[in-house]
Scaffold this motif. Structure first.
Motif, mmCIF file in Angstrom:
data_model
loop_
_atom_site.group_PDB
_atom_site.id
_atom_site.type_symbol
_atom_site.label_atom_id
_atom_site.label_comp_id
_atom_site.label_asym_id
_atom_site.label_seq_id
_atom_site.Cartn_x
_atom_site.Cartn_y
_atom_site.Cartn_z
ATOM 1 N N ARG A 13 0.811 -1.212 0.000
ATOM 2 C CA ARG A 13 0.000 0.000 0.000
ATOM 3 C C ARG A 13 0.849 1.268 0.000
ATOM 4 N N THR A 14 2.137 1.134 0.270
ATOM 5 C CA THR A 14 2.995 2.309 0.332
ATOM 6 C C THR A 14 4.291 2.072 -0.435
ATOM 7 N N VAL A 15 4.932 3.160 -0.799
ATOM 8 C CA VAL A 15 6.252 3.157 -1.412
ATOM 9 C C VAL A 15 7.111 4.104 -0.597
ATOM 10 N N ASP A 16 8.174 3.597 0.021
ATOM 11 C CA ASP A 16 8.993 4.464 0.867
ATOM 12 C C ASP A 16 9.978 5.263 0.021
ATOM 13 N N ALA A 17 10.693 6.168 0.674
ATOM 14 C CA ALA A 17 11.577 7.092 -0.034
ATOM 15 C C ALA A 17 12.685 6.357 -0.781
ATOM 16 N N ALA A 18 13.220 5.299 -0.173
ATOM 17 C CA ALA A 18 14.291 4.553 -0.832
ATOM 18 C C ALA A 18 13.761 3.833 -2.071
ATOM 19 N N GLN A 19 12.566 3.235 -1.967
ATOM 20 C CA GLN A 19 11.975 2.578 -3.127
ATOM 21 C C GLN A 19 11.710 3.583 -4.248
ATOM 22 N N LEU A 20 11.151 4.750 -3.896
ATOM 23 C CA LEU A 20 10.855 5.756 -4.906
ATOM 24 C C LEU A 20 12.132 6.218 -5.597
ATOM 25 N N ALA A 21 13.177 6.447 -4.821
ATOM 26 C CA ALA A 21 14.452 6.873 -5.420
ATOM 27 C C ALA A 21 14.961 5.819 -6.399
ATOM 28 N N HIS A 22 14.805 4.543 -6.038
ATOM 29 C CA HIS A 22 15.219 3.463 -6.943
ATOM 30 C C HIS A 22 14.388 3.469 -8.213
ATOM 31 N N LEU A 23 13.066 3.619 -8.078
ATOM 32 C CA LEU A 23 12.191 3.633 -9.247
ATOM 33 C C LEU A 23 12.525 4.808 -10.159
ATOM 34 N N GLN A 24 12.911 5.917 -9.577
ATOM 35 C CA GLN A 24 13.195 7.107 -10.382
ATOM 36 C C GLN A 24 14.491 6.982 -11.170
ATOM 37 N N THR A 25 15.303 5.974 -10.866
ATOM 38 C CA THR A 25 16.487 5.744 -11.696
ATOM 39 C C THR A 25 16.103 5.247 -13.088
ATOM 40 N N TRP A 26 14.841 4.865 -13.280
ATOM 41 C CA TRP A 26 14.363 4.476 -14.614
ATOM 42 C C TRP A 26 14.123 5.690 -15.504
ATOM 43 N N THR A 27 14.021 6.890 -14.939
ATOM 44 C CA THR A 27 13.787 8.085 -15.733
ATOM 45 C C THR A 27 14.890 8.247 -16.780
#
Length: 301
Positions: A13-27
């Motif tokens: 249900r949530t995405v923490d800051a570390a997960q989001l930072a990892h996902l944003q490496t796909w940009t």
């Protein structure tokens, strides 16, 4: 690439800051695919939309949004995730939230370079952004993908594709208030979304997403009341409404946003209101209760 993984979790249900930072490496990640605009899918979608089109021949212009019949993901069966989509990761970021939906998009066609049957085509896709928003029932992650489709004559179509990932519905989750759709549109059509319609569109677009055909999965795992009508199918039907009223219409641009899921349990409505100059058309969908399900607009050359 960061070493941390983002694992699909059915109850996430949530995405923490570390997960989001990892996902944003796909940009900035890109993908290039090639295909051919063949006639068989065009005939298949024409039949699926209940159109009486002539058989397509080389040089036949591809109707707007029918490019979604091409550049399809040819993932091996063993490479599919639990929702029937390709397993997460690869070109798209591995967002751990379980529900994945086509939220909307914006498209622009080149006036002097239509896609036609017989074209060899190339699509260059780029992850433009990965953003996060805290929702009332859990986190939302939005992925914006830009596609540029070209043929031998150059750029033909530019598309921005919005994908949203969200938590699974849980008992007691707040339900956002629906928006009442406008009534009395000059152009109207009613569609009955039976299993066959959803199956045929899934087959034509090689879409294995189980929310469109697996009733047990969509109700018991993702918590929806019925099969979900494809957002791209509704968008295609809205553009088809324009074509039915203006047969020689050539779209310059189209934008749409999914507002509320449409289920196969009841007929739904398509609506169009052309501007006085005939160059723009406001488009929207409504469910059987009269609530807005999709809104969009088309501009004509």
């Amino acid at each position: 690439m960061a070493a941390m993984s983002s694992t699909f979790t059915p109850d996430a249900r949530t995405v923490d800051a570390a997960q989001l930072a990892h996902l944003q490496t796909w940009t900035g990640r890109t993908e290039t695919l090639t295909d051919s605009i063949t006639a068989a899918p065009v005939s298949g979608l024409s039949a699926t939309l209940d159109r009486d089109d002539a058989s397509p021949v080389p040089g036949t212009a591809l109707a707007p949004l029918w490019h979604w019949l091409y550049f399809l993901p040819q993932v091996r069966h063993s490479g599919l995730g639990p929702d029937g989509h390709p397993a997460r990761g690869g070109f798209l970021p591995p967002v751990p939230l379980p529900r994945r939906m086509w939220a909307g998009g914006r498209l622009r066609w080149e006036e002097n370079n239509p896609l036609v049957v017989g074209d060899a085509v190339q699509r260059v896709s780029r992850i433009e952004s990965v953003t996060h928003k805290a929702g009332r029932t859990g986190d939302l992650v939005f992925v914006l993908v830009k596609h540029e489709i070209s043929n031998a004559r150059g750029l033909a179509l530019t598309e921005e594709h919005d994908i949203v990932y969200r938590a699974a519905q849980q008992p007691g989750d707040p339900v956002p208030p629906p928006t009442v759709a406008d009534t009395g549109a000059p152009w109207q059509r009613t569609i009955t979304p039976d299993d066959v319609l959803l199956f045929r569109y899934s087959a034509l677009t090689f879409n294995g997403h189980r929310i469109h055909y697996d009733r047990q999965y969509v109700t018991q795992v993702e918590g929806y009341p019925g099969l979900i009508v494809h957002g791209p199918l509704i968008a295609t039907l809205l553009v088809d409404l324009v074509r039915r009223h203006v047969p020689d219409a050539r779209l310059k641009s189209f934008q749409f946003k999914a507002v509320r899921p449409t289920f196969d349990l009841h007929p739904f409505g398509l609506n169009g209101a052309p501007a006085a100059d005939g160059k723009t058309v406001r488009l929207w969908g409504n469910d059987h209760e009269g609530f807005l399900t999709m809104q969009g607009s088309a501009a004509l050359f």
